[in-house]
Design a protein around this motif. Structure first.
Motif: not given
Ligand code: GLV
Ligand code: MN
Ligand code: MN
Length: 416
Positions: A187-195, A120-131, A72-79
């Motif tokens: 695989p892998g890209f920068p992210l700032d928080f994970y919960v 939100t300023r940042r995008p929020v990403v939901a992930v389903a990790w493999t295996n 889900r996109e945020g408002t700051d394209a560079s965040a």
């Protein structure tokens, strides 16, 4: 951002229904699921999540190890994004909440932000990790480990399941059956928080009548394969003294290992969960025996000490057979970020939810992502603490409570 608005938009009925819909994919007669990694059932779950994401206008993409992302996109394209999720694969006789809850709670959070009209300023990403489970293909938590750079993609693609199916082929089939745009590159890209939200899989929250577990750490875990080689022989004619019985040697080794890993305060966890004996004929002395070991403890030093003991036992007890022990996974204990821990506790408190700090006995994808960025986890109770079992159960109310905490935490982090 208005405090509590994301939580208020979390819908218990929708979250519960999504669990019921997912539980049909690989559903078992006892009410659990058999949705092992990169199976047809896994592909079906990917398609269903993808359909829900597309219907809500979120973007969908996958990567070279098959991790599936909903953004889900945020408002700051560079965040950089805030991410949340877990896994959709299950144990062979798994429950409907282990892993799936974390994916659906993350998706529910995206929907709640959308429904509440919260940008939100940042995008929020939901992930389903493999295996994550690692019951079909070892090691577990594979998708998150590759994403974090802890396991090599090329090596993981060559891993075989117990029947000899190569992961690369199973992945290709899964992605053909459940297509999603492929993100180029490793695989892998920068992210700032994970919960990550998850059912507790143990009895503490239920016993202490708490709704939310504020997870502080994950104990270290290791997996091994012990292979014993003997000699096939006729069961009716071969005298005891002439036998090289691989199963008998495996039993001696296993028995000594159980004894060596029994600690007084019951902190060390030692499990032999799979034993294969070949050729598997009632009237042939087994020529080969292979078994798995799963060993866990909060201290890496204790795991080191016991690993040495296991090696010594294999060397000392195999004769007249030969035996070897191979380590297939070693994940150091994880300590979560104090600021994320505090935020989870604060949001649970603000929502009036009884909560307690606790470490995790189970492993989770968060143990890999925590090395990349500040991370944390949220636990909700499950019935009698039972998990890795088809009868695993949780209440719609508790699942929704955890999702409310998650939605609030993600909303706060996404505006930092
Ligand atoms: C995950 O299921 C684990 O083994 O902890
Ligand atoms: Mn899990
Ligand atoms: Mn599990």
């Amino acid at each position: 951002m208005a405090e509590g608005k994301a939580a208020a938009a979390v819908r218990e009925d929708r979250l519960w229904q999504r669990h019921a819909d997912m539980a049909k994919l690989g559903g078992t007669p006892k009410g659990g699921v058999n949705r092992q990694a990169l199976s047809a059932e896994d592909a079906a779950a990917r398609n269903l999540l993808g359909a829900w994401a597309t219907a809500r206008g979120f973007s969908l993409f996958t990567d070279a190890i098959g991790n599936l992302f909903v953004r889900r996109e945020g408002t700051d394209a560079s965040a950089r994004p805030v991410m949340s999720g877990s896994h959709m694969d299950s144990q062979p006789t798994g429950g409907r909440f282990d892993g799936m809850y974390g994916v659906l709670a993350a998706f529910e959070s995206l929907e709640a932000l959308e429904d509440a009209g919260l940008r939100t300023r940042r995008p929020v990403v939901a992930v389903a990790w493999t295996n994550e489970e690692g019951s079909r293909f070892q090691p577990g938590a594979m998708g998150s480990a590759v994403f974090a750079g802890h396991n090599r993609l090329d090596e993981m693609l060559q891993v075989k399941d117990w029947k000899g199916v190569v992961l690369k082929d199973a992945l290709a089939e899964t992605l053909k059956a459940a297509p999603a745009p492929l993100r180029d590159g490793p695989p892998g890209f920068p992210l700032d928080f994970y919960v990550e939200a998850h059912i507790e899989q143990g009895p503490r929250l239920e016993n202490e009548k708490k709704t939310i577990g504020v997870v502080t750490a994950i104990q270290g875990s290791r997996r091994y394969i012990v292979s014993v080689a003997g000699e096939e022989a006729h069961a009716g004619t071969t005298p005891r003294a002439a036998r090289k019985d691989a199963f008998a040697a495996a039993l001696r080794i296993a028995q000594a290992m159980y004894e060596a890993t029994t600690d007084r305060d019951d902190t060390l966890r030692f499990t032999i969960g799979r034993v294969d004996v070949a050729p598997g004929s009632p009237n042939t002395v087994p020529g080969k025996a292979v078994f798995t070991i799963d060993m866990r403890h909060p201290s890496d030093a204790v795991l080191d000490t016991h690993e040495k003991k296991l090696e010594e036992i294999v060397a000392a007890r195999a004769a007249p057979c030969t035996a070897g022990i191979e380590r297939v996974t070693a994940v150091a204990p994880t300590v979560f970020d104090p600021a994320v821990i505090d935020l989870v506790r604060a949001k649970a408190g603000a929502l009036g939810l009884p909560n307690m700090d606790m470490p995790s006995g189970a492993g989770h994808d968060a143990m890999h992502i925590a090395k990349l960025c500040p991370s944390g986890m949220i636990f909700v109770p499950c019935e009698r603490g039972i998990s890795h079992n088809e009868i695993e159960n949780a209440t719609p109310q508790d699942l929704a409570a955890g999702a409310r905490v998650l939605a609030e935490v993600l909303a706060a982090l996404a505006n930092r």
